[in-house]
Design a protein around this motif. Sequence first.
Motif, PDB file in Angstrom:
ATOM      1  N   TYR A   5      42.841  -4.577  -0.364  1.00  0.00           N
ATOM      2  CA  TYR A   5      41.376  -5.506  -0.441  1.00  0.00           C
ATOM      3  C   TYR A   5      41.749  -6.941  -0.031  1.00  0.00           C
ATOM      4  CZ  TYR A   5      39.024  -9.243  -2.993  1.00  0.00           C
ATOM      5  OH  TYR A   5      38.307 -10.318  -3.177  1.00  0.00           O
ATOM      6  N   TRP A   6      43.005  -7.415   0.184  1.00  0.00           N
ATOM      7  CA  TRP A   6      43.422  -8.597   0.867  1.00  0.00           C
ATOM      8  C   TRP A   6      43.084  -8.393   2.395  1.00  0.00           C
ATOM      9  CZ3 TRP A   6      45.312 -12.873  -2.047  1.00  0.00           C
ATOM     10  CH2 TRP A   6      45.732 -13.900  -1.075  1.00  0.00           C
ATOM     11  N   SER A   9      39.460  -8.449   3.006  1.00  0.00           N
ATOM     12  CA  SER A   9      38.703  -9.607   2.743  1.00  0.00           C
ATOM     13  C   SER A   9      39.066 -10.588   4.015  1.00  0.00           C
ATOM     14  CB  SER A   9      39.327 -10.098   1.641  1.00  0.00           C
ATOM     15  OG  SER A   9      38.905  -9.477   0.332  1.00  0.00           O
ATOM     16  N   GLU A  10      40.403 -10.502   4.402  1.00  0.00           N
ATOM     17  CA  GLU A  10      40.701 -11.179   5.626  1.00  0.00           C
ATOM     18  C   GLU A  10      39.924 -10.860   6.975  1.00  0.00           C
ATOM     19  OE1 GLU A  10      45.400 -12.621   5.230  1.00  0.00           O
ATOM     20  OE2 GLU A  10      44.893 -10.576   6.084  1.00  0.00           O
ATOM     21  N   SER A  66      34.695 -11.125  -0.934  1.00  0.00           N
ATOM     22  CA  SER A  66      35.964 -11.444  -0.809  1.00  0.00           C
ATOM     23  C   SER A  66      36.069 -12.821  -1.913  1.00  0.00           C
ATOM     24  CB  SER A  66      36.228 -12.288   0.607  1.00  0.00           C
ATOM     25  OG  SER A  66      35.094 -13.275   0.957  1.00  0.00           O
ATOM     26  N   TYR A  69      39.479 -13.134  -3.256  1.00  0.00           N
ATOM     27  CA  TYR A  69      40.659 -13.477  -2.104  1.00  0.00           C
ATOM     28  C   TYR A  69      40.413 -14.908  -2.028  1.00  0.00           C
ATOM     29  CZ  TYR A  69      41.656 -14.240   2.885  1.00  0.00           C
ATOM     30  OH  TYR A  69      42.210 -15.005   3.899  1.00  0.00           O
ATOM     31  N   GLN A  73      43.574 -17.593  -1.646  1.00  0.00           N
ATOM     32  CA  GLN A  73      44.197 -17.704  -0.307  1.00  0.00           C
ATOM     33  C   GLN A  73      44.928 -18.804  -0.322  1.00  0.00           C
ATOM     34  OE1 GLN A  73      42.856 -19.699   2.471  1.00  0.00           O
ATOM     35  NE2 GLN A  73      44.263 -18.553   3.646  1.00  0.00           N
TER      36      GLN A  73
END
Length: 212
Positions: A5-6, A9-10, A66, A69, A73
Amino acid sequence: MTSYYWQKSEWLMNTLFPLSLLIALVLLFFILVALPYAKRKKISLIVSLTLIFIESGLLLYCFSYSQDYRKLQVFESSVNRGIESRTFGYEDISQQKKDRLTTTDLEQTIKLPFYHYKQEKIDPLTYLGQNDHFYFFEREQFIYNVAKKKLLVSFDQTGDAMVVDFRSAVLNEPSFEEIGFYPRVGPTIFEIHLPEKDKTLNYEPTVKTYPL
């Protein structure tokens, strides 16, 4: 939260989002500036608006997916990760890693849900006393100092025992290490609890001292 997921999302926020935004702006520019001179205005307008609608949908998808995230972040830094996501790629920031970490560094890292605190063992310390600005400790024939303004030291223990709160932030999920996060951040000292009877000990070092 997963590393998949991370990382996705990036990619959405740093690759797909800027690309979709750029395409949408180009299409909007075409409608406002170039469309009046096009031979098939109606068809060109329909195609352009359709593409803008698609790109707008992608932009909304990027933001929606996102959401978690983007909230977290801000707690990512060179303290806990060796790479940084940039537009259309990554940058190596491992050289920016700090040699000495503070409690604030760990407190920021632990706000990432894939890290947890772990108590660490510290080599035995001997409390020597204090002066106007520092507390002093001895370990393996070296003298260490702790600035009083850091508020790490308190006198609230009974008996002769010293209690040191010495922690690291450790990854819950090893897969995050594959996307650049450090498996362990720290350790560093959060608090030192000393016996009340040691509160009156004074000490002036005669040799070089080092930050603990």
